[in-house]
Design a protein around this motif. Structure first.
Motif, PDB file in Angstrom:
ATOM      1  N   ARG A  43       0.843  -1.196   0.000  1.00 13.74           N
ATOM      2  CA  ARG A  43       0.000   0.000   0.000  1.00 13.74           C
ATOM      3  C   ARG A  43       0.875   1.241   0.000  1.00 13.74           C
ATOM      4  NH1 ARG A  43      -3.009   0.428   5.024  1.00 13.74           N
ATOM      5  NH2 ARG A  43      -1.461  -0.987   5.913  1.00 13.74           N
ATOM      6  N   ILE A  44       0.518   2.208  -0.854  1.00 13.54           N
ATOM      7  CA  ILE A  44       1.172   3.514  -0.797  1.00 13.54           C
ATOM      8  C   ILE A  44       0.091   4.580  -0.869  1.00 13.54           C
ATOM      9  CG2 ILE A  44       3.280   2.654  -1.889  1.00 13.54           C
ATOM     10  CD1 ILE A  44       2.500   4.192  -4.386  1.00 13.54           C
ATOM     11  N   ASP A  45       0.421   5.782  -0.381  1.00  7.23           N
ATOM     12  CA  ASP A  45      -0.527   6.893  -0.375  1.00  7.23           C
ATOM     13  C   ASP A  45      -0.024   8.007  -1.282  1.00  7.23           C
ATOM     14  OD1 ASP A  45      -2.027   5.521   1.432  1.00  7.23           O
ATOM     15  OD2 ASP A  45      -1.419   6.709   3.177  1.00  7.23           O
ATOM     16  N   LEU A  51      -3.525   3.600  -2.510  1.00 13.56           N
ATOM     17  CA  LEU A  51      -3.581   2.716  -3.666  1.00 13.56           C
ATOM     18  C   LEU A  51      -2.711   1.500  -3.415  1.00 13.56           C
ATOM     19  CD1 LEU A  51      -0.726   3.133  -5.460  1.00 13.56           C
ATOM     20  CD2 LEU A  51      -1.822   5.307  -5.938  1.00 13.56           C
ATOM     21  N   LEU A  52      -2.963   0.474  -4.216  1.00 16.31           N
ATOM     22  CA  LEU A  52      -2.195  -0.762  -4.140  1.00 16.31           C
ATOM     23  C   LEU A  52      -1.206  -0.816  -5.282  1.00 16.31           C
ATOM     24  CD1 LEU A  52      -4.713  -3.681  -3.436  1.00 16.31           C
ATOM     25  CD2 LEU A  52      -3.005  -2.735  -1.872  1.00 16.31           C
ATOM     26  N   PHE A  53      -0.014  -1.282  -5.005  1.00 15.41           N
ATOM     27  CA  PHE A  53       0.933  -1.617  -6.054  1.00 15.41           C
ATOM     28  C   PHE A  53       0.973  -3.134  -6.161  1.00 15.41           C
ATOM     29  CE2 PHE A  53       3.339   2.136  -7.479  1.00 15.41           C
ATOM     30  CZ  PHE A  53       3.761   1.662  -8.705  1.00 15.41           C
ATOM     31  N   ALA A  54       0.648  -3.653  -7.335  1.00 12.17           N
ATOM     32  CA  ALA A  54       0.740  -5.096  -7.590  1.00 12.17           C
ATOM     33  C   ALA A  54       2.157  -5.398  -8.056  1.00 12.17           C
ATOM     34  CB  ALA A  54      -0.283  -5.508  -8.643  1.00 12.17           C
ATOM     35  N   THR A 326     -13.140  -7.454  -5.542  1.00 13.95           N
ATOM     36  CA  THR A 326     -12.446  -8.583  -6.150  1.00 13.95           C
ATOM     37  C   THR A 326     -11.391  -9.101  -5.182  1.00 13.95           C
ATOM     38  OG1 THR A 326     -11.345  -9.329  -8.186  1.00 13.95           O
ATOM     39  CG2 THR A 326     -10.662  -7.195  -7.298  1.00 13.95           C
ATOM     40  N   VAL A 327     -10.649 -10.105  -5.608  1.00 10.07           N
ATOM     41  CA  VAL A 327      -9.583 -10.683  -4.787  1.00 10.07           C
ATOM     42  C   VAL A 327      -8.310 -10.730  -5.616  1.00 10.07           C
ATOM     43  CG1 VAL A 327      -8.788 -12.733  -3.553  1.00 10.07           C
ATOM     44  CG2 VAL A 327     -11.186 -12.050  -3.414  1.00 10.07           C
ATOM     45  N   ILE A 328      -7.225 -10.182  -5.056  1.00 13.38           N
ATOM     46  CA  ILE A 328      -5.912 -10.222  -5.708  1.00 13.38           C
ATOM     47  C   ILE A 328      -4.973 -11.000  -4.803  1.00 13.38           C
ATOM     48  CG2 ILE A 328      -3.999  -8.892  -6.682  1.00 13.38           C
ATOM     49  CD1 ILE A 328      -5.846  -6.486  -6.904  1.00 13.38           C
ATOM     50  N   THR A 329      -4.446 -12.090  -5.287  1.00 16.27           N
ATOM     51  CA  THR A 329      -3.537 -12.966  -4.523  1.00 16.27           C
ATOM     52  C   THR A 329      -4.037 -13.197  -3.098  1.00 16.27           C
ATOM     53  OG1 THR A 329      -2.075 -11.109  -3.901  1.00 16.27           O
ATOM     54  CG2 THR A 329      -1.517 -12.347  -5.900  1.00 16.27           C
ATOM     55  N   GLY A 330      -5.315 -13.499  -2.979  1.00 17.58           N
ATOM     56  CA  GLY A 330      -5.876 -13.833  -1.671  1.00 17.58           C
ATOM     57  C   GLY A 330      -6.279 -12.650  -0.822  1.00 17.58           C
ATOM     58  N   VAL A 331      -6.140 -11.422  -1.335  1.00 20.32           N
ATOM     59  CA  VAL A 331      -6.510 -10.220  -0.579  1.00 20.32           C
ATOM     60  C   VAL A 331      -7.799  -9.652  -1.158  1.00 20.32           C
ATOM     61  CG1 VAL A 331      -5.855  -7.868   0.056  1.00 20.32           C
ATOM     62  CG2 VAL A 331      -4.118  -9.678  -0.003  1.00 20.32           C
ATOM     63  N   ARG A 332      -8.787  -9.446  -0.302  1.00 17.15           N
ATOM     64  CA  ARG A 332     -10.052  -8.878  -0.749  1.00 17.15           C
ATOM     65  C   ARG A 332      -9.883  -7.375  -0.964  1.00 17.15           C
ATOM     66  NH1 ARG A 332     -14.509 -11.263  -1.187  1.00 17.15           N
ATOM     67  NH2 ARG A 332     -13.840 -13.000   0.128  1.00 17.15           N
ATOM     68  N   VAL A 333     -10.179  -6.927  -2.189  1.00 16.14           N
ATOM     69  CA  VAL A 333      -9.962  -5.525  -2.564  1.00 16.14           C
ATOM     70  C   VAL A 333     -11.315  -4.900  -2.880  1.00 16.14           C
ATOM     71  CG1 VAL A 333      -8.814  -3.963  -4.178  1.00 16.14           C
ATOM     72  CG2 VAL A 333      -7.703  -6.115  -3.516  1.00 16.14           C
ATOM     73  N   PRO A 334     -11.703  -3.849  -2.148  1.00 15.32           N
ATOM     74  CA  PRO A 334     -13.031  -3.253  -2.364  1.00 15.32           C
ATOM     75  C   PRO A 334     -13.124  -2.454  -3.657  1.00 15.32           C
ATOM     76  CG  PRO A 334     -11.826  -2.046  -0.663  1.00 15.32           C
ATOM     77  CD  PRO A 334     -10.990  -3.245  -1.001  1.00 15.32           C
ATOM     78  N   ALA A 335     -14.352  -2.294  -4.148  1.00 13.90           N
ATOM     79  CA  ALA A 335     -14.591  -1.473  -5.333  1.00 13.90           C
ATOM     80  C   ALA A 335     -14.080  -0.054  -5.089  1.00 13.90           C
ATOM     81  CB  ALA A 335     -16.085  -1.449  -5.658  1.00 13.90           C
ATOM     82  N   GLY A 336     -13.544   0.559  -6.132  1.00  9.83           N
ATOM     83  CA  GLY A 336     -13.030   1.921  -6.029  1.00  9.83           C
ATOM     84  C   GLY A 336     -11.552   2.005  -5.706  1.00  9.83           C
TER      85      GLY A 336
END
Length: 436
Positions: A43-45, A51-54, A326-336
Motif C-alpha cells: 500500500r502507498i498513499d 492505492l495498491l501496487f501489484a 475482487t480478490v488479488i492474490t488472496g486479498v479482498r480488494v473493495p470497489a473503487g
C-alpha cells in the motif's frame, strides 16, 4: 478466507498529508523498483488517496488476466482527461472493448504494408539534413520522426514545418506534465499551480490543433488516415469521440516510438561491436535499397536488440481501478481501489532475468520465453496497447534506415539516465553521426 487491505504492508516513508508523493516525485523509477521487496502487494498513499501496487507475477496475472473484468481504467489516468476527454483510454466495459476493437482493426500489422515505404521515406528525408560528424539531439530527432509518422497514420497528412515545430514543442511539454500530475494528490488539480496552468494551456492548444486538422482530413477525398475511417464507422455525429481517440493514439504512438528508437540508438552507441554486427546484418539483408515490410523478419539480431531495449525501458506504470469487489492474490480488494502495476520494475527483477540491468540482446537468441507477464512492454490483457503492431513494425524499419547510412557514437560527456514520463525516456541523449 481472503485477507483484507489492512493485512497488506504499507510502504515505509509515509508523510502526513502528502503520503508517499514526495518520494515518488523525487525519483519515481528508483522508488517503484524498491517496492518489490514487499511481496505480492504493497500500500502507498498519494496524498490522502491509498492505492495498491501489484508487484508479483501472481498479482499482475489477477489484475490483467484472471480478474480483468473487475478492473476499469485507473482513476489516475483520468488526470489526462482535459486532453483526451471520453477517449477509449478512459471508458470502461463494453464501450471500451468496442472502441478498442475499432482502433485495433486499423492498427493490424498487415494494414501498414502499403504505407511503410512512405514512412521509411520520411525518415530518409529527415536524415538528409544530417552531415558527417554532426552532433544531434537524439530525443529531438526521434520525436520529429515519430510524430510525422504517427500524424500520417492517424490524420493521413503532413503539416507545414512551422505548425509542426510548435505542435511538437507543446506536445512534448504536455506529455511530461501528465506524468507529473499523476504523482501529486488529486485535490491539487484545482489549485492555480504552474503544472496545472501549463497543462490546461497545452491541452487546449493540442485539442484545437488536432480538431482543425481532423476536420480538414475529412474533407480530403483521397485521405486514408485512421481518423477518417473511424468517423466513417462511428458516424459524423460522433466526430468528437473520434477526435479524442485520435489524440490518444497520437499521444501514445508518438511517445512509444520516439523513446523506443532513442533507447535502441543509445545502447548501440554504448556497444559499438553490437552496432557493427547489426549493421552487417542490415547490409547483408537489404544492401543499399530502402528497408521494406518484407525485410523485418529477416533481421533477427536487430529484433533481439529492440526486444532487449524494450525490456529495460518498459512502461513505467499501468493504472487500474476496481469497478467491483475482487480478490488479488488472496486479498479482498473493495470497489473503487486504485491499483498500480509497473512493467518497468517487473522486467528488471532478478527473479525473472539474469543480470537484469545489463543490455544483453543474446538473452533472446534462443527464443527465450520470459516468465509469463515479466516482459510486457505494451501491457497485457484487454487494455493492452492497440498500437503494439505498429510500434514493432516501425521500430526495426526506422533503426535499419538510420544505421544503413550512419554510424552513431555516444557523447561520453553527457550522462544519460532514464526518466519517468508517459514512457521511460532518456533525460538527454547526444550522439555524433558518422557517414558510412
Amino acid at each position: 478466507m481472503a485477507s483484507t487491505l489492512a493485512d497488506v504492508p504499507q510502504a515505509s516513508g509515509r508523510l502526513p498529508i502528502v503520503g508517499h508523493s514526495l518520494a515518488m516525485l523525487r525519483d519515481p523509477l528508483t522508488y517503484i523498483e524498491s517496492l518489490r521487496t514487499y511481496g505480492h502487494l504493497v500500500r502507498i498513499d498519494v496524498g490522502r488517496t491509498e492505492l495498491l501496487f501489484a508487484l508479483s507475477i501472481e498479482a499482475l496475472d489477477d489484475v490483467l488476466r484472471n480478474k480483468a473484468a473487475d478492473f476499469g481504467q485507473g482513476r489516475f489516468m483520468h488526470r489526462a482527461e482535459p486532453l483526451i476527454p471520453n477517449s477509449m483510454l478512459l471508458v470502461d466495459g463494453e464501450e471500451h472493448i468496442d472502441r478498442r476493437r475499432h482502433a485495433q482493426q486499423h492498427l493490424r500489422r498487415d494494414a501498414f504494408r502499403a504505407v511503410t515505404e512512405r514512412h521509411v521515406n520520411l525518415v530518409q528525408q529527415h536524415m538528409s539534413s544530417w552531415t558527417d560528424r554532426q552532433w544531434i539531439d537524439v530525443l529531438e530527432e526521434t520525436l520529429t520522426i515519430a510524430l510525422r509518422t504517427v500524424l500520417h497514420v492517424t490524420l493521413g497528412r503532413q503539416f507545414p514545418l512551422v505548425r509542426e515545430i510548435e505542435f511538437r514543442r507543446v506536445f512534448g511539454k504536455t506529455l511530461h506534465l501528465i506524468s507529473r500530475r499523476v504523482m501529486i494528490p488529486t485535490w491539487a488539480d484545482k489549485l492555480p499551480l504552474p503544472v496545472n496552468r501549463s497543462f490546461e494551456r497545452g491541452s487546449n492548444y493540442l485539442t484545437t490543433f488536432i480538431t482543425q486538422e481532423a476536420r480538414r482530413s475529412l474533407d480530403e477525398e483521397q485521405n486514408s488516415g485512421i481518423m477518417k475511417r473511424i468517423v466513417q464507422e462511428y458516424g459524423e455525429e460522433k466526430i468528437g469521440t473520434a477526435i479524442s481517440d485520435t489524440i490518444a493514439m497520437i499521444m501514445g504512438g508518438t511517445e512509444t516510438l520516439a523513446s523506443g528508437i532513442s533507447w535502441v540508438l543509445y545502447h548501440l552507441g554504448k556497444a559499438p561491436e553490437i552496432q557493427s554486427n547489426v549493421w552487417a546484418e542490415i547490409h547483408e539483408t537489404i544492401g543499399d535499397r530502402p528497408p521494406s515490410f518484407d525485410d523485418i523478419d529477416k533481421m533477427p539480431l536487430l529484433a533481439q536488440v529492440i526486444r532487449e531495449s524494450l525490456r529495460l525501458y518498459s512502461a513505467p506504470i499501468l493504472a487500474r481501478t476496481c469497478i467491483r469487489e475482487t480478490v488479488i492474490t488472496g486479498v479482498r480488494v473493495p470497489a473503487g481501489t486504485s491499483v498500480f502495476l509497473s512493467p518497468y520494475a517487473t522486467s528488471r527483477n532478478p527473479q525473472f532475468f539474469d543480470r537484469p540491468t545489463d543490455f544483453l540482446p543474446d538473452r533472446w537468441s534462443v527464443d527465450e520465453k520470459a516468465t509469463r507477464l515479466a516482459f510486457i512492454p505494451f501491457g497485457a490483457g484487454r487494455r493492452k496497447c492497440p498500437g503494439e503492431h505498429l510500434a514493432m513494425l516501425e521500430l526495426p524499419l526506422f533503426v535499419a534506415a538510420i544505421l544503413q547510412k550512419w554510424r552513431l557514437v555516444l557523447d561520453p560527456t553527457v550522462p544519460v539516465r532514464p526518466t519517468f514520463a508517459v514512457t521511460v525516456r532518456p533525460n538527454q541523449l547526444r550522439m555524433v553521426v558518422r557517414k558510412r
